[in-house]
Design an enzyme around this catalytic site. Sequence first.
Site, PDB file in Angstrom:
ATOM      1  N   HIS A  77      -7.112  26.691  -1.240  1.00 51.83           N
ATOM      2  CA  HIS A  77      -7.879  28.065  -1.314  1.00 51.83           C
ATOM      3  C   HIS A  77      -7.045  28.769  -2.346  1.00 51.83           C
ATOM      4  O   HIS A  77      -7.701  29.560  -3.202  1.00 51.83           O
ATOM      5  CB  HIS A  77      -7.976  28.775   0.037  1.00 51.83           C
ATOM      6  CG  HIS A  77      -8.970  28.143   0.766  1.00 51.83           C
ATOM      7  ND1 HIS A  77     -10.417  28.380   0.400  1.00 51.83           N
ATOM      8  CD2 HIS A  77      -9.133  27.376   1.949  1.00 51.83           C
ATOM      9  CE1 HIS A  77     -11.090  28.003   1.437  1.00 51.83           C
ATOM     10  NE2 HIS A  77     -10.252  27.391   2.334  1.00 51.83           N
ATOM     11  N   GLN A 102      -9.872  33.927   1.527  1.00 51.27           N
ATOM     12  CA  GLN A 102     -10.869  33.699   2.491  1.00 51.27           C
ATOM     13  C   GLN A 102     -11.113  34.862   3.373  1.00 51.27           C
ATOM     14  O   GLN A 102     -12.016  35.087   4.135  1.00 51.27           O
ATOM     15  CB  GLN A 102     -10.446  32.643   3.753  1.00 51.27           C
ATOM     16  CG  GLN A 102     -10.483  31.259   3.100  1.00 51.27           C
ATOM     17  CD  GLN A 102      -9.901  30.361   4.198  1.00 51.27           C
ATOM     18  OE1 GLN A 102      -8.795  30.066   4.260  1.00 51.27           O
ATOM     19  NE2 GLN A 102     -10.978  29.578   4.717  1.00 51.27           N
ATOM     20  N   GLY A 126      -5.751  27.470  10.152  1.00 47.21           N
ATOM     21  CA  GLY A 126      -5.223  27.794   9.063  1.00 47.21           C
ATOM     22  C   GLY A 126      -6.081  28.962   8.507  1.00 47.21           C
ATOM     23  O   GLY A 126      -7.331  29.061   8.550  1.00 47.21           O
ATOM     24  N   HIS A 131      -4.899  22.171   2.753  1.00 48.52           N
ATOM     25  CA  HIS A 131      -6.181  22.631   2.645  1.00 48.52           C
ATOM     26  C   HIS A 131      -6.033  24.311   2.296  1.00 48.52           C
ATOM     27  O   HIS A 131      -6.869  24.519   1.643  1.00 48.52           O
ATOM     28  CB  HIS A 131      -6.900  22.545   4.000  1.00 48.52           C
ATOM     29  CG  HIS A 131      -8.285  23.129   4.187  1.00 48.52           C
ATOM     30  ND1 HIS A 131      -9.229  22.381   4.313  1.00 48.52           N
ATOM     31  CD2 HIS A 131      -8.622  24.492   4.473  1.00 48.52           C
ATOM     32  CE1 HIS A 131     -10.456  23.302   4.467  1.00 48.52           C
ATOM     33  NE2 HIS A 131      -9.863  24.569   4.494  1.00 48.52           N
ATOM     34  N   GLU A 132      -5.089  25.017   2.802  1.00 39.83           N
ATOM     35  CA  GLU A 132      -5.057  26.322   2.577  1.00 39.83           C
ATOM     36  C   GLU A 132      -4.754  26.660   1.143  1.00 39.83           C
ATOM     37  O   GLU A 132      -4.819  27.466   0.523  1.00 39.83           O
ATOM     38  CB  GLU A 132      -4.193  26.937   3.677  1.00 39.83           C
ATOM     39  CG  GLU A 132      -4.750  26.965   5.237  1.00 39.83           C
ATOM     40  CD  GLU A 132      -6.165  27.302   5.298  1.00 39.83           C
ATOM     41  OE1 GLU A 132      -6.902  27.975   4.525  1.00 39.83           O
ATOM     42  OE2 GLU A 132      -6.742  26.654   6.172  1.00 39.83           O
ATOM     43  N   CYS A 152     -13.691  24.000   7.731  1.00 37.71           N
ATOM     44  CA  CYS A 152     -13.408  25.336   6.975  1.00 37.71           C
ATOM     45  C   CYS A 152     -13.800  26.678   7.360  1.00 37.71           C
ATOM     46  O   CYS A 152     -15.130  26.863   7.485  1.00 37.71           O
ATOM     47  CB  CYS A 152     -13.408  25.355   5.615  1.00 37.71           C
ATOM     48  SG  CYS A 152     -12.812  26.601   4.472  1.00 37.71           S
ATOM     49  N   LEU A 153     -13.204  27.888   7.654  1.00 40.47           N
ATOM     50  CA  LEU A 153     -13.822  28.938   8.097  1.00 40.47           C
ATOM     51  C   LEU A 153     -14.575  29.462   7.236  1.00 40.47           C
ATOM     52  O   LEU A 153     -15.638  30.354   7.434  1.00 40.47           O
ATOM     53  CB  LEU A 153     -12.657  29.918   8.353  1.00 40.47           C
ATOM     54  CG  LEU A 153     -11.786  29.621   9.740  1.00 40.47           C
ATOM     55  CD1 LEU A 153     -10.598  30.567   9.923  1.00 40.47           C
ATOM     56  CD2 LEU A 153     -12.684  29.284  11.108  1.00 40.47           C
TER      57      LEU A 153
END
Length: 182
Positions: free
Chosen positions: A142, A55, A50, A138-139, A96-97
């Site tokens: 953000h 991000q 995701g 999660h996304e 997480c990226l």
Amino acid sequence: MTEELPEYDLTFYPDPLLRKPSEPVTSFDEALSRLAGGMLERMHASNGVGLAAPQVGVRCRVLVMNPTGEEGDDRVLINPEIIERAGVETTYEEGCLSFPGVYAEVRRPDSCKVRFFSVDGEEHEEEFTGFTSRVIQHEYDHLEGVLLVDRMSPADKVRNKHVLQDLVARYQERRKREESPA
């Protein structure tokens, strides 16, 4: 000949952009399609499941995902709104990226109902469960300016202390290089 998709770099913690709530998408146009396509490419290239627009340095309410990793399972949610969270809260290790090398046990409800738009502006409402629900939550965090570090237990903060400090140091170094005259 079709235009190439834009290439996006990841935005890493503690960049302040990650803390800012995202703005709603108002134009469902070619630029939005290109953004979504570029985000999907970045997500896949980074081996993620995701990715949210902040991000990649874009403050708009777009998230992309592919929780299965299977070709053809890519999803794009524009202006998502979680309208219900339900089910048993489960704890699962998340990465997480924007936090490379950081993992934390995060508690989230097992399902969520989401209202969102497709890239072409069509409104949808869908219920997601299990891992897919977790990815969306999660996304979605953000898009609200909430980060993995905000969901960490004190023990996870201690366990990840050195990696977090390294991310801060790298961010400060990048800022110094950007601010210094060439």
